[in-house]
Enzyme design. Structure first.
Site, mmCIF file in Angstrom:
data_model
loop_
_atom_site.group_PDB
_atom_site.id
_atom_site.type_symbol
_atom_site.label_atom_id
_atom_site.label_comp_id
_atom_site.label_asym_id
_atom_site.label_seq_id
_atom_site.Cartn_x
_atom_site.Cartn_y
_atom_site.Cartn_z
ATOM 1 N N HIS A 272 -31.267 12.326 23.580
ATOM 2 C CA HIS A 272 -32.283 12.886 22.329
ATOM 3 C C HIS A 272 -31.761 12.701 20.952
ATOM 4 C CE1 HIS A 272 -35.287 15.215 20.216
ATOM 5 N NE2 HIS A 272 -36.033 15.021 21.396
ATOM 6 N N ASP A 329 -38.689 15.233 29.024
ATOM 7 C CA ASP A 329 -39.314 14.526 30.031
ATOM 8 C C ASP A 329 -38.723 14.244 31.110
ATOM 9 O OD1 ASP A 329 -39.860 12.725 27.089
ATOM 10 O OD2 ASP A 329 -41.370 13.590 28.161
HETATM 11 C C1 SDX Z 1 -39.037 12.408 23.670
HETATM 12 O O1 SDX Z 1 -37.954 12.725 18.844
HETATM 13 C C2 SDX Z 1 -38.341 13.615 19.636
HETATM 14 O O2 SDX Z 1 -38.409 14.913 19.364
HETATM 15 C C3 SDX Z 1 -39.156 13.254 20.835
HETATM 16 C C4 SDX Z 1 -39.383 14.130 21.938
HETATM 17 C C5 SDX Z 1 -40.819 14.901 21.396
HETATM 18 O O3 SDX Z 1 -40.909 16.295 21.884
HETATM 19 O O4 SDX Z 1 -41.573 14.352 20.385
HETATM 20 O O5 SDX Z 1 -38.564 15.121 22.128
HETATM 21 C C6 SDX Z 1 -39.994 13.583 23.170
HETATM 22 O O6 SDX Z 1 -39.255 11.275 23.108
HETATM 23 C C7 SDX Z 1 -37.747 12.769 24.261
HETATM 24 C C8 SDX Z 1 -36.936 11.308 24.630
HETATM 25 C C9 SDX Z 1 -37.804 10.671 25.718
HETATM 26 N N1 SDX Z 1 -36.837 9.398 25.892
HETATM 27 C C10 SDX Z 1 -36.257 9.127 26.957
HETATM 28 O O7 SDX Z 1 -35.906 9.899 27.911
HETATM 29 C C11 SDX Z 1 -35.740 7.566 26.989
HETATM 30 C C12 SDX Z 1 -34.349 7.492 27.379
HETATM 31 N N2 SDX Z 1 -33.432 8.152 26.144
HETATM 32 C C13 SDX Z 1 -32.830 7.083 25.206
HETATM 33 O O8 SDX Z 1 -33.837 5.934 25.224
HETATM 34 C C14 SDX Z 1 -32.580 7.574 23.870
HETATM 35 O O9 SDX Z 1 -31.719 8.785 24.383
HETATM 36 C C15 SDX Z 1 -33.490 8.244 22.901
HETATM 37 C C16 SDX Z 1 -34.454 7.046 22.545
HETATM 38 C C17 SDX Z 1 -34.381 9.428 23.350
HETATM 39 C C18 SDX Z 1 -32.561 8.432 21.648
HETATM 40 O O10 SDX Z 1 -32.190 7.309 21.125
HETATM 41 P P1 SDX Z 1 -31.007 7.190 19.940
HETATM 42 O O11 SDX Z 1 -31.020 8.879 19.239
HETATM 43 O O12 SDX Z 1 -31.411 6.335 18.938
HETATM 44 O O13 SDX Z 1 -29.705 7.230 20.474
HETATM 45 P P2 SDX Z 1 -29.124 5.680 20.849
HETATM 46 O O14 SDX Z 1 -30.088 4.702 21.401
HETATM 47 O O15 SDX Z 1 -28.649 5.194 19.730
HETATM 48 O O16 SDX Z 1 -28.068 5.999 21.840
HETATM 49 C C19 SDX Z 1 -26.771 6.621 21.439
HETATM 50 C C20 SDX Z 1 -25.832 6.005 22.581
HETATM 51 C C21 SDX Z 1 -26.029 4.556 22.895
HETATM 52 O O17 SDX Z 1 -24.621 4.182 23.437
HETATM 53 P P3 SDX Z 1 -23.550 3.366 22.614
HETATM 54 O O18 SDX Z 1 -24.354 2.292 22.174
HETATM 55 O O19 SDX Z 1 -23.152 4.579 21.487
HETATM 56 O O20 SDX Z 1 -22.377 3.203 23.307
HETATM 57 O O21 SDX Z 1 -26.226 6.760 23.929
HETATM 58 C C22 SDX Z 1 -26.577 5.732 24.871
HETATM 59 C C23 SDX Z 1 -26.878 4.348 24.122
HETATM 60 O O22 SDX Z 1 -26.923 3.397 24.838
HETATM 61 N N3 SDX Z 1 -27.975 6.374 25.465
HETATM 62 C C24 SDX Z 1 -28.010 6.072 26.666
HETATM 63 C C25 SDX Z 1 -29.236 6.963 27.018
HETATM 64 N N4 SDX Z 1 -29.568 7.172 25.777
HETATM 65 C C26 SDX Z 1 -28.630 6.965 24.731
HETATM 66 N N5 SDX Z 1 -27.329 5.427 27.888
HETATM 67 C C27 SDX Z 1 -27.935 5.572 29.024
HETATM 68 N N6 SDX Z 1 -29.227 6.286 29.434
HETATM 69 C C28 SDX Z 1 -29.610 7.141 28.102
HETATM 70 N N7 SDX Z 1 -31.064 7.542 28.451
#
Ligand code: SDX
Length: 393
Positions: A272, A329
């Protein structure tokens, strides 16, 4: 141009507004609507009461709540001409594409909503109409996916019960909706009702900042929510869990894939932007999952896989270092499925829950007379060059 631009791609460290609606503390995993902890609202309130709280800022008195519910129940009918528009969708159209189009179309069917400089009462009527009609339209979309006739709203029911009757009711008989299903639906909709300046809410605010009407702003928010990185994650989680189940349920293999930078697979429902601790909503939903499946006598293997995934990830340095925890989710789709919804309806249900939050944020932006949203950029394109005739290229 004069002046400095602070580059913050994805607005990771940018405050876009001042808001009095929802408070998040990502480090401590705290979520409050208008100062009330989500844990108390989820266990003691109803969705329509929380909608009133978010939009008008205070918990309603009995009289205010009854009037709000009465006003909404008088507007749940959708203009019959909308049916002609709706019937144009093929039965397997994705529900989110239908919903964003239908809500945008409501502006065309409500010309008054396009009037500039609407009074407080005129805006409030649009808000009531939108909350009322969204529940009807969501039930229409579900019925279309089954090839069944739509069920009309019945004013004797409260908002959530009416929605469930329009969704699971049959013309041929009056289906009984179990109280446990009504309670579960209220809890899920409350937990999704607002979440400060997330992607779809920011979309609603920036579209509304151009003085676009409420329906157009909400339609844009629905489109933003559709993305699998945002609201679409609840559908992606179930598809992921089914894939793991079909693959023999080897959670360690899929944890390894999520960590592998060369593997496009992500652990959907994990991570998140704000919560760097547990998402408080995930905790409540996980417990509700156990309660509801137990009460409905459902044993869903994907719930066991989800729990094993969570347990393994929370001990894995990759997830711990990046503070990746289950988000709202991760478990919600398991409940929606237990209630009888198909996977591609999950994000539409997220939108139905988020509607009062979007409306409250849009209303606050208007009341604060915020300027049109127009960020700048750092230009990295081609430097000055002269046009070359096509014959010389
Ligand atoms: C919602 O914003 C809100 O409040 C949203 C929400 C709401 O109520 O409106 O809460 C609802 O959208 C919840 C999120 C649902 N999405 C997912 O579950 C999809 C999977 N999650 C990711 O795509 C990610 O965690 C996000 C999109 C939620 C957040 O992305 P960020 O903050 O841009 O973080 P990032 O992509 O920069 O990740 C940071 C690190 C990275 O690794 P490094 O490059 O530092 O090595 O964490 C890793 C990412 O690769 N990472 C994951 C991961 N999420 C982040 N690796 C594996 N699996 C994951 N799910």
């Amino acid at each position: 141009q004069s002046g400095y631009v602070t580059l913050d791609i994805g607005y990771k460290n940018t405050g876009a507004t001042k808001s009095a609606i929802t408070f998040l503390d990502g480090e401590k995993g705290i979520l409050k609507y208008r100062g009330y902890p989500i844990e108390q609202l989820a266990s003691q309130s109803t969705f329509i009461e929380v909608a009133y709280l978010l939009i008008y800022g205070e918990l309603p008195s009995t009289e205010q709540l009854n009037d709000f519910q009465f006003q909404i129940s008088r507007h749940t009918l959708v203009h019959e001409d909308m049916k002609k528009f709706f019937d144009g969708f093929p039965s397997k159209s994705h529900p989110m594409g239908q919903l964003s189009s239908l809500i945008g179309a409501l502006a065309a069917f409500n010309p008054d909503s396009l009037k500039q400089g609407q009074t407080k009462d005129e805006i409030n009527l649009e808000i009531i109409k939108l909350i009322a009609k969204m529940s009807t339209l969501v039930s229409w979309i579900y019925k279309k996916s089954l090839g069944h006739p739509v069920i009309y709203p019945q004013n004797k029911y409260d908002y959530v019960t009416n929605f469930l009757h329009m969704t699971f009711g049959q013309r041929t008989e009056d289906v009984k909706i179990e109280p446990v299903v009504v309670d579960a639906m209220n809890t899920l909709l409350i937990l999704h009702a607002d979440h400060e300046q997330n992607c779809s809410t920011s979309t609603v605010r920036i579209v509304g900042s151009s003085d676009a009407n409420l329906y157009a702003s909400i339609s844009a928010g629905i489109s933003a929510l559709w993305g699998p990185l945002h609201g679409g994650a609840n559908q992606a989680v179930i598809e992921m869990l089914e894939k793991i189940k079909a693959d023999g349920g080897d959670t360690d293999k899929w944890i390894a894939k999520a960590k592998d930078k060369n593997d496009p697979f992500r652990m959907m429902g994990f991570g998140h932007r704000v919560y760097k601790n547990f998402d408080p909503r995930a905790k409540i939903i996980k417990k509700a999952c156990d309660d509801i499946l137990d009460k409905l006598g459902i044993n869903d293997e994907v719930l066991e896989i989800a729990k094993r995934l969570e347990e393994a990830a929370l001990q894995d340095p990759y997830f711990v270092e990046r503070k990746l925890y289950p988000n709202v989710d991760f478990y919600s789709g398991i409940i929606y499925r237990a209630l009888g919804f198909p996977t591609d309806m999950f994000t539409v249900l997220f939108a139905l829950g988020r509607l009062p939050g979007w409306i409250a944020q849009w209303k606050e932006m208007k009341e604060n007379k915020e300027p049109i949203g127009r960020p700048r950029q750092i230009y990295v394109g081609a430097t000055d060059r002269d046009y070359v005739d096509i014959g010389k290229r």
